[in-house]
Write an enzyme that holds these catalytic residues in place. Sequence first.
Site, short mmCIF file in Angstrom:
data_model
loop_
_atom_site.label_atom_id
_atom_site.label_comp_id
_atom_site.label_asym_id
_atom_site.label_seq_id
_atom_site.Cartn_x
_atom_site.Cartn_y
_atom_site.Cartn_z
N HIS A 217 0.84 -1.19 0.00
CA HIS A 217 0.00 0.00 0.00
C HIS A 217 0.88 1.24 0.00
O HIS A 217 2.05 1.19 0.40
CB HIS A 217 -0.89 0.02 1.24
CG HIS A 217 -1.91 -1.06 1.23
ND1 HIS A 217 -3.07 -0.97 0.48
CD2 HIS A 217 -1.96 -2.27 1.84
CE1 HIS A 217 -3.79 -2.07 0.65
NE2 HIS A 217 -3.13 -2.88 1.47
N CYS B 94 -0.22 2.42 -4.11
CA CYS B 94 -1.10 3.54 -4.43
C CYS B 94 -0.29 4.83 -4.38
O CYS B 94 0.58 4.99 -3.51
CB CYS B 94 -2.24 3.64 -3.43
SG CYS B 94 -3.45 2.32 -3.59
#
Length: 466
Positions: free
Chosen positions: A151, A192
Amino acid sequence: MFSLLTIFSILFTLSASTSLADSLGSKSNAGYNIHAVLVAGSSTFDNYRHQANVCHAYHVLRNHGVPAENIIVMMYDDIANNPENPFPGKIFNAPNGTDVYAGVVKDYTGEEVTPENFLGVLKGDKALAAKGKKVLTSGPNDHVFIYFSDHGATGLVGFPSDTLSSDDLNKALVYMHDNKLYGKLTFYLEACESGSMLENILPDNISIYATSSTNSEESGYACYCDDPKIDTCLGDEFSVAWLEDSDSHDITKETLEQQFKDVVKHTPSSHPQQFGQKSLDSLDVGQFQGEKAGEIHSPRRHPKSSVNARDVPLVMLKRKIKRTNDAAEAAVHAKKLHTLIAGRRFLESGIKKIITQLCSDGYCSDAKQVMSTRRPLVNHSTYSKVAKKFQSSCLNLGIHTHGMKFMYAFANLVESNNFNESTLNRFLEDLERVCNNHIVDHGFKAIVLEKYLAKSVFALKLNEID
Ligand SMILES: *[C@@H]1O[C@H](CO)[C@@H](O)[C@H](O)[C@H]1NC(C)=O
Ligand SMILES: *[C@@H]1O[C@H](CO)[C@@H](O)[C@H](O)[C@H]1NC(C)=O
Ligand SMILES: *[C@@H]1O[C@H](CO)[C@@H](O)[C@H](O)[C@H]1NC(C)=O
Ligand SMILES: *[C@@H]1O[C@H](CO)[C@@H](O)[C@H](O)[C@H]1NC(C)=O
């Protein structure tokens, strides 16, 4: 009809490229060794895909002749033998794929998967080496390949219980350059908003070529999310794109630029970017992923059923609820779904309150505007201090990864305030106070459990999360 000139230039090109290939094709002539660092920054079964990507990457390198001793793997290692894994001891990176867990030599697992250890590995840290841990031992001519999957947020990537800032990462890369720990370095980054780890910070003159899965503002996408037996996504679009590209091409004859173009084509949901010394993309992929032609296998599968990386747990719980015929099981999943959604709502409103209060403290004029715009991150070092303060006094973003989604708001404040040392220190104190008012003292977990779990488990309509 070919003119003589055309034929002549074709002949010339052929002979030129042949001699170039000859000189680069053999490792002894080229005079460098390949070293690699592969990192999955997450834990838990919802994040299965990051460790699957990393295991697959390990096999790509081994298949192309990179010696096992030159590869350093960091992965939490809680997937293969996770109680939720329907195939104990195995990890797949594609539907009906081969087991990518088999044969992977793991160097850092569990609580050893930290930003400090990652940076230590990159810098060839002597203290880690003295403890018997593997660190990079590459020298001034060597080629280093780094792949990271997890992430991310504005200027941050995740680790199982911490985060790593763009500032700290780039400092380590510059240290590696200044201490001649590589000749050329290629960095593939899946997370991300991963463009923001490299944009406006990675130098273009230190022989580093980097690609990110997304630009600096957008989410990444998980893929292969519809395996009938494994209730999670098996890969991420960008990672699967480069891994399957390397599997299905002769990477000793494919340039990094060609691989990047292919990756862009097979990463439909985000916009992969290139950073650093882009001219290095004329080098062959094999110079970083291994120079043995290797077995060409795995016909390409096209990523199907992509899911926003941040929403994988929601989508999977919803799917389990829809699929089961067992009311008790559905109730258990529904309860988890409620907790998840409640926690997300709590975080979102908590961050809004924090920004509102910081605005009334004079750091911004309009909280709504701070939440609805994105200024490019330029002052990475100041942002890194703010993000660390948030991490230590507000919320552990390594664990509560959903909070990452809102970190752009703090980058906005950094970029609009033009802090000096004393105003920054005051801001950090204010941030801690505001966090105490809106997140910490409000017992994030307790609120979630109290407020929402007491309600009927079916009170929340499933279509609320579509
Ligand atoms: C996987 O294998 C099963 C059974 O062999 C087959 O029905 C299914 O279509 C395959 N799925 C994919 C994505 O290839
Ligand atoms: C790279 O460029 C920057 C800015 O132009 C310069 O300050 C730095 O010394 C250069 N570094 C190298 C290694 O050439
Ligand atoms: C920092 O900025 C503040 C507000 O703009 C100013 O009052 C202060 O003198 C500055 N401090 C330094 C050390 O420059
Ligand atoms: C970043 O902010 C710091 C103060 O926190 C300041 O000293 C520095 O000059 C800024 N750097 C850039 C590149 O703007």
